[in-house]
Design a protein around this motif. Structure first.
Motif, mmCIF file in Angstrom:
data_model
loop_
_atom_site.group_PDB
_atom_site.id
_atom_site.type_symbol
_atom_site.label_atom_id
_atom_site.label_comp_id
_atom_site.label_asym_id
_atom_site.label_seq_id
_atom_site.Cartn_x
_atom_site.Cartn_y
_atom_site.Cartn_z
ATOM 1 N N ILE A 1 0.832 -1.210 0.000
ATOM 2 C CA ILE A 1 0.000 0.000 0.000
ATOM 3 C C ILE A 1 0.862 1.253 0.000
ATOM 4 O O ILE A 1 0.624 2.195 -0.771
ATOM 5 N N GLU A 2 1.868 1.267 0.866
ATOM 6 C CA GLU A 2 2.740 2.444 0.941
ATOM 7 C C GLU A 2 3.436 2.689 -0.387
ATOM 8 O O GLU A 2 3.496 3.829 -0.880
ATOM 9 N N GLU A 3 3.957 1.627 -1.002
ATOM 10 C CA GLU A 3 4.680 1.782 -2.265
ATOM 11 C C GLU A 3 3.741 2.099 -3.437
ATOM 12 O O GLU A 3 4.180 2.608 -4.465
ATOM 13 N N ALA A 4 2.449 1.811 -3.261
ATOM 14 C CA ALA A 4 1.464 2.116 -4.309
ATOM 15 C C ALA A 4 0.825 3.484 -4.120
ATOM 16 O O ALA A 4 -0.066 3.861 -4.886
ATOM 17 N N GLY A 5 1.261 4.223 -3.094
ATOM 18 C CA GLY A 5 0.754 5.578 -2.895
ATOM 19 C C GLY A 5 -0.325 5.722 -1.859
ATOM 20 O O GLY A 5 -0.914 6.803 -1.726
ATOM 21 N N GLY A 6 -0.615 4.650 -1.104
ATOM 22 C CA GLY A 6 -1.648 4.706 -0.085
ATOM 23 C C GLY A 6 -1.094 5.001 1.292
ATOM 24 O O GLY A 6 0.067 5.372 1.461
ATOM 25 N N ARG A 7 -1.944 4.794 2.295
ATOM 26 C CA ARG A 7 -1.574 5.120 3.670
ATOM 27 C C ARG A 7 -2.200 4.106 4.606
ATOM 28 O O ARG A 7 -3.297 3.599 4.356
ATOM 29 N N ALA A 8 -1.512 3.821 5.711
ATOM 30 C CA ALA A 8 -2.050 2.942 6.752
ATOM 31 C C ALA A 8 -1.642 3.490 8.110
ATOM 32 O O ALA A 8 -0.579 4.098 8.258
ATOM 33 N N SER A 9 -2.490 3.261 9.105
ATOM 34 C CA SER A 9 -2.212 3.772 10.444
ATOM 35 C C SER A 9 -3.021 2.992 11.467
ATOM 36 O O SER A 9 -3.844 2.144 11.127
ATOM 37 N N ARG A 10 -2.778 3.313 12.728
ATOM 38 C CA ARG A 10 -3.656 2.855 13.802
ATOM 39 C C ARG A 10 -4.933 3.698 13.773
ATOM 40 O O ARG A 10 -5.050 4.661 13.023
ATOM 41 N N PHE A 11 -5.900 3.351 14.618
ATOM 42 C CA PHE A 11 -7.179 4.055 14.619
ATOM 43 C C PHE A 11 -7.034 5.532 14.972
ATOM 44 O O PHE A 11 -7.867 6.357 14.576
ATOM 45 N N ASP A 12 -5.999 5.882 15.739
ATOM 46 C CA ASP A 12 -5.803 7.288 16.101
ATOM 47 C C ASP A 12 -4.913 8.031 15.111
ATOM 48 O O ASP A 12 -4.568 9.196 15.330
ATOM 49 N N GLY A 13 -4.538 7.371 14.027
ATOM 50 C CA GLY A 13 -3.708 8.006 13.017
ATOM 51 C C GLY A 13 -2.223 7.831 13.225
ATOM 52 O O GLY A 13 -1.426 8.235 12.373
#
Length: 269
Positions: free
Chosen positions: A218-230
């Motif tokens: 996801i990161e390398e494809a331009g997306g974002r991931a996080s915990r519920f609080d960001g």
């Protein structure tokens, strides 16, 4: 060097995938780790193949795998693998499962591979080198509103302990999104997000071996991931929100509103 690690990860998941494809639809031995948490002889066979591949190439590296608690040596290099993600699907003949392998160096995921043997689709990623599916560069979707978004989620194995509570966030997202799916293979879900096939994902708890390869995709494809609080995700089991990036703030807003409502319930402090 990251490319070499990604190649070994790909080799490992391809070997596991060939086992899965050969045994798919056949009668297999199934055991229960919990009331609804399964492990099969195919999980074990895939794990053996992946461990043999990684140990042959990198004998000094540590390995974390779903089915076996292996001793850690403190190596800077740690592999994380789910030999068969989607075991319940596989056991029922439902065609949504894969194998997943990721490598972290000094706490940062640098390479990963996920293989879907039925579609013969190999997802690979290396830090700074992009994410690919069968050699095709991946890019997340461009949808910017939740009403346009196809979301995916999963549920924990202890769902029956509190069904209404576990469905609260699902119901809240259902009121905002175009549609929601529950496919039963988080590693593939995250790869599908990286490929732009879905737009967002959340789950209240995922193990590291389920998500680390997919998070790098996801990161390398331009997306974002996080915990519920960001806040950033680490290498441990955790809650997760992942998106195409444009939808991330909106997804976190839905989670935040749910948490605020839960905190206001009688008996909560």
């Amino acid at each position: 060097m990251h490319a070499e690690y990604a190649a070994v990860a790909a080799e490992a998941v391809l070997k596991a995938g060939s086992i899965q494809k050969a045994r798919y639809g056949q009668q297999i031995e199934i055991r229960h780790k919990g009331e609804i948490d399964l492990v099969t002889e195919v999980d074990r066979a895939c794990e053996d193949e992946i461990l043999a591949t990684l140990r042959a190439r990198f004998p000094s590296h540590d390995i974390v795998t779903e089915e076996t608690a292996l001793a850690r040596t403190g190596s800077r290099h740690v592999w994380f693998t789910d030999p068969l993600d989607g075991t319940t699907n596989f056991a029922h003949g439902y065609p949504m499962f894969c194998s997943s392998v990721a490598l972290a160096i000094d706490g940062e995921v640098v390479a990963g591979a996920v293989y879907d043997p039925l579609r013969e689709e190999l997802f690979t990623a290396e830090r700074g080198g992009g994410a690919h599916a069968n050699g095709r560069r991946l890019s997340v979707s461009s949808f910017s509103t939740l009403l346009q978004a196809l979301l995916v989620t999963g549920f924990p194995y202890d769902l029956r302990d509190d069904v209404p509570g576990k469905l609260r966030l699902f119901n809240r997202f259902m009121a905002h999104a175009q549609a929601i799916r529950r496919d039963g293979s988080a590693a593939l879900d995250l790869c599908f997000l990286a490929a732009g096939r879905i737009d967002g994902f959340w789950e209240e708890r995922l193990e590291s071996w389920d998500m680390l390869a997919g998070l790098l995709m996801i990161e390398e494809a331009g997306g974002r991931a996080s915990r519920f609080d960001g806040s950033p995700l680490g290498l441990e089991a955790d809650e997760i929100v992942a998106s195409n990036g444009q939808l991330h703030a909106a997804l976190l807003d839905v989670v935040r509103s749910d948490q605020e409502e839960r905190a206001a319930l009688p008996g909560r402090t």
